[in-house]
Scaffold this motif. Structure first.
Motif, PDB file in Angstrom:
ATOM      1  N   LEU A 178       1.792   9.150  -6.029  1.00  0.00           N
ATOM      2  CA  LEU A 178       1.934  10.484  -5.478  1.00  0.00           C
ATOM      3  C   LEU A 178       3.156  11.142  -6.378  1.00  0.00           C
ATOM      4  O   LEU A 178       2.997  12.077  -6.977  1.00  0.00           O
ATOM      5  CB  LEU A 178       2.261  10.627  -4.096  1.00  0.00           C
ATOM      6  N   PHE A 179       4.424  10.575  -6.317  1.00  0.00           N
ATOM      7  CA  PHE A 179       5.498  10.938  -7.220  1.00  0.00           C
ATOM      8  C   PHE A 179       5.195  10.899  -8.541  1.00  0.00           C
ATOM      9  O   PHE A 179       5.302  12.109  -8.962  1.00  0.00           O
ATOM     10  CB  PHE A 179       6.361   9.766  -6.923  1.00  0.00           C
ATOM     11  N   CYS A 180       4.191  10.420  -9.352  1.00  0.00           N
ATOM     12  CA  CYS A 180       4.185  10.414 -10.580  1.00  0.00           C
ATOM     13  C   CYS A 180       3.016  11.614 -11.021  1.00  0.00           C
ATOM     14  O   CYS A 180       3.163  12.309 -11.678  1.00  0.00           O
ATOM     15  CB  CYS A 180       3.394   8.932 -11.156  1.00  0.00           C
ATOM     16  N   ALA A 181       2.122  11.598  -9.955  1.00  0.00           N
ATOM     17  CA  ALA A 181       1.154  12.584 -10.076  1.00  0.00           C
ATOM     18  C   ALA A 181       1.748  13.966  -9.973  1.00  0.00           C
ATOM     19  O   ALA A 181       1.502  14.946 -10.590  1.00  0.00           O
ATOM     20  CB  ALA A 181       0.079  12.669  -9.068  1.00  0.00           C
ATOM     21  N   VAL A 182       2.777  14.269  -8.899  1.00  0.00           N
ATOM     22  CA  VAL A 182       3.404  15.483  -8.626  1.00  0.00           C
ATOM     23  C   VAL A 182       4.212  16.026 -10.015  1.00  0.00           C
ATOM     24  O   VAL A 182       4.159  17.132 -10.313  1.00  0.00           O
ATOM     25  CB  VAL A 182       4.055  15.290  -7.402  1.00  0.00           C
ATOM     26  N   LEU A 183       4.759  14.997 -10.646  1.00  0.00           N
ATOM     27  CA  LEU A 183       5.561  15.131 -11.555  1.00  0.00           C
ATOM     28  C   LEU A 183       4.560  15.404 -12.933  1.00  0.00           C
ATOM     29  O   LEU A 183       5.043  16.375 -13.549  1.00  0.00           O
ATOM     30  CB  LEU A 183       6.546  14.014 -12.071  1.00  0.00           C
TER      31      LEU A 183
ATOM     32  N   VAL B  19      -6.423  12.100 -12.994  1.00  0.00           N
ATOM     33  CA  VAL B  19      -6.875  10.580 -13.433  1.00  0.00           C
ATOM     34  C   VAL B  19      -6.035   9.775 -12.887  1.00  0.00           C
ATOM     35  O   VAL B  19      -6.469   8.700 -12.357  1.00  0.00           O
ATOM     36  CB  VAL B  19      -6.924  10.653 -15.012  1.00  0.00           C
ATOM     37  N   LEU B  20      -4.604   9.767 -12.886  1.00  0.00           N
ATOM     38  CA  LEU B  20      -3.865   8.914 -12.247  1.00  0.00           C
ATOM     39  C   LEU B  20      -3.965   8.656 -10.819  1.00  0.00           C
ATOM     40  O   LEU B  20      -3.889   7.581 -10.316  1.00  0.00           O
ATOM     41  CB  LEU B  20      -2.486   9.304 -12.587  1.00  0.00           C
ATOM     42  N   SER B  21      -4.511   9.955  -9.917  1.00  0.00           N
ATOM     43  CA  SER B  21      -4.403   9.793  -8.869  1.00  0.00           C
ATOM     44  C   SER B  21      -5.510   9.075  -8.269  1.00  0.00           C
ATOM     45  O   SER B  21      -5.798   8.258  -7.345  1.00  0.00           O
ATOM     46  CB  SER B  21      -4.614  11.328  -8.082  1.00  0.00           C
TER      47      SER B  21
ATOM     48  N   LEU C  35      -7.175   6.735 -10.330  1.00  0.00           N
ATOM     49  CA  LEU C  35      -6.769   5.380 -10.565  1.00  0.00           C
ATOM     50  C   LEU C  35      -5.809   4.704  -9.531  1.00  0.00           C
ATOM     51  O   LEU C  35      -6.404   3.289  -8.898  1.00  0.00           O
ATOM     52  CB  LEU C  35      -6.321   5.328 -11.838  1.00  0.00           C
ATOM     53  N   GLY C  36      -4.999   5.381  -8.735  1.00  0.00           N
ATOM     54  CA  GLY C  36      -4.391   4.963  -7.755  1.00  0.00           C
ATOM     55  C   GLY C  36      -5.062   4.685  -6.629  1.00  0.00           C
ATOM     56  O   GLY C  36      -4.777   3.615  -5.999  1.00  0.00           O
ATOM     57  N   SER C  37      -5.944   5.459  -6.177  1.00  0.00           N
ATOM     58  CA  SER C  37      -6.925   5.462  -5.053  1.00  0.00           C
ATOM     59  C   SER C  37      -7.915   4.076  -5.310  1.00  0.00           C
ATOM     60  O   SER C  37      -8.147   3.451  -4.265  1.00  0.00           O
ATOM     61  CB  SER C  37      -7.671   6.830  -4.895  1.00  0.00           C
ATOM     62  N   VAL C  38      -8.422   4.009  -6.548  1.00  0.00           N
ATOM     63  CA  VAL C  38      -9.246   2.879  -6.709  1.00  0.00           C
ATOM     64  C   VAL C  38      -8.738   1.479  -6.690  1.00  0.00           C
ATOM     65  O   VAL C  38      -9.119   0.599  -5.892  1.00  0.00           O
ATOM     66  CB  VAL C  38      -9.845   3.217  -8.104  1.00  0.00           C
ATOM     67  N   LEU C  39      -7.153   1.480  -7.099  1.00  0.00           N
ATOM     68  CA  LEU C  39      -6.611   0.407  -6.952  1.00  0.00           C
ATOM     69  C   LEU C  39      -6.438   0.006  -5.440  1.00  0.00           C
ATOM     70  O   LEU C  39      -6.474  -0.872  -4.980  1.00  0.00           O
ATOM     71  CB  LEU C  39      -5.089   0.624  -7.440  1.00  0.00           C
ATOM     72  N   LEU C  40      -5.893   1.251  -4.648  1.00  0.00           N
ATOM     73  CA  LEU C  40      -5.879   0.893  -3.332  1.00  0.00           C
ATOM     74  C   LEU C  40      -7.234   0.391  -2.502  1.00  0.00           C
ATOM     75  O   LEU C  40      -7.045  -0.258  -1.842  1.00  0.00           O
ATOM     76  CB  LEU C  40      -5.270   2.153  -2.360  1.00  0.00           C
TER      77      LEU C  40
ATOM     78  N   THR D  87       0.916  -1.240   0.132  1.00  0.00           N
ATOM     79  CA  THR D  87       0.071  -0.008  -0.238  1.00  0.00           C
ATOM     80  C   THR D  87       0.957   1.297   0.154  1.00  0.00           C
ATOM     81  O   THR D  87       0.533   2.156  -0.670  1.00  0.00           O
ATOM     82  CB  THR D  87      -1.022   0.101   1.201  1.00  0.00           C
ATOM     83  N   VAL D  88       1.806   1.250   1.006  1.00  0.00           N
ATOM     84  CA  VAL D  88       2.687   2.534   0.824  1.00  0.00           C
ATOM     85  C   VAL D  88       3.504   2.483  -0.425  1.00  0.00           C
ATOM     86  O   VAL D  88       3.581   3.764  -0.946  1.00  0.00           O
ATOM     87  CB  VAL D  88       3.632   2.160   2.058  1.00  0.00           C
ATOM     88  N   GLY D  89       4.121   1.603  -0.943  1.00  0.00           N
ATOM     89  CA  GLY D  89       4.503   1.539  -2.278  1.00  0.00           C
ATOM     90  C   GLY D  89       3.780   2.126  -3.299  1.00  0.00           C
ATOM     91  O   GLY D  89       4.142   3.027  -4.231  1.00  0.00           O
ATOM     92  N   ILE D  90       2.551   1.545  -3.461  1.00  0.00           N
ATOM     93  CA  ILE D  90       1.467   2.201  -4.520  1.00  0.00           C
ATOM     94  C   ILE D  90       1.365   3.658  -4.442  1.00  0.00           C
ATOM     95  O   ILE D  90       1.415   4.453  -5.096  1.00  0.00           O
ATOM     96  CB  ILE D  90       0.317   1.259  -4.589  1.00  0.00           C
TER      97      ILE D  90
END
Length: 126
Positions: free
Chosen positions: A12-17, A28-30, A32-37, A4-7
């Motif tokens: 977060l890193f990708c979304a900030v960039l 959208v990435l954020s 999708l990441g939330s839905v995955l978690l 969970t921490v890794g995802i």
């Protein structure tokens, strides 16, 4: 938990960039990441529900009350998820209204449980 921490940190890193280049894609990435978690959390929640059912078999508490409490928990978790996404996108008012509506829904759903508790306490006082 490490998964969970890794995802979370990866998203977060990708979304900030990406936020500087393409804000829409970062959002959208954020999401999708939330839905995955959340999907991973739902899998874990299934184990909790089955364990609560086992415990309710050995308890004098009615299974319908336990179901009500689990539904209330589900509503609060999903509401927090949606409200956080709203806040991340600058929609604080929408997040607040979502939380208020969920609180009203939980209270309405748990009224039978409150009535039972008040009846029990009233019977003890007499």
């Amino acid at each position: 938990m490490m998964k969970t921490v890794g995802i979370s940190l990866s998203v977060l890193f990708c979304a900030v960039l990406l936020r500087e280049k393409n804000r829409t894609f970062a959002v959208v990435l954020s999401i999708l990441g939330s839905v995955l978690l959340m999907t991973g959390a739902v899998v874990e929640l299934g184990g909790i529900v089955s364990r609560v059912r086992e415990l309710s078999g050995a308890s004098p508490v009615s299974l319908s009350y336990i179901k009500l409490m689990l539904k209330a928990l589900g509503i609060t978790l999903m509401t927090q998820f949606v409200a956080d996404i709203c806040r991340d996108n600058g929609e604080n008012a929408l997040a607040g209204v979502t939380e208020t509506v969920a609180k009203i829904a939980v209270i309405t759903m748990l009224l039978p449980l409150f009535e039972t508790i008040i009846g029990i306490v009233g019977g003890l006082v007499k």
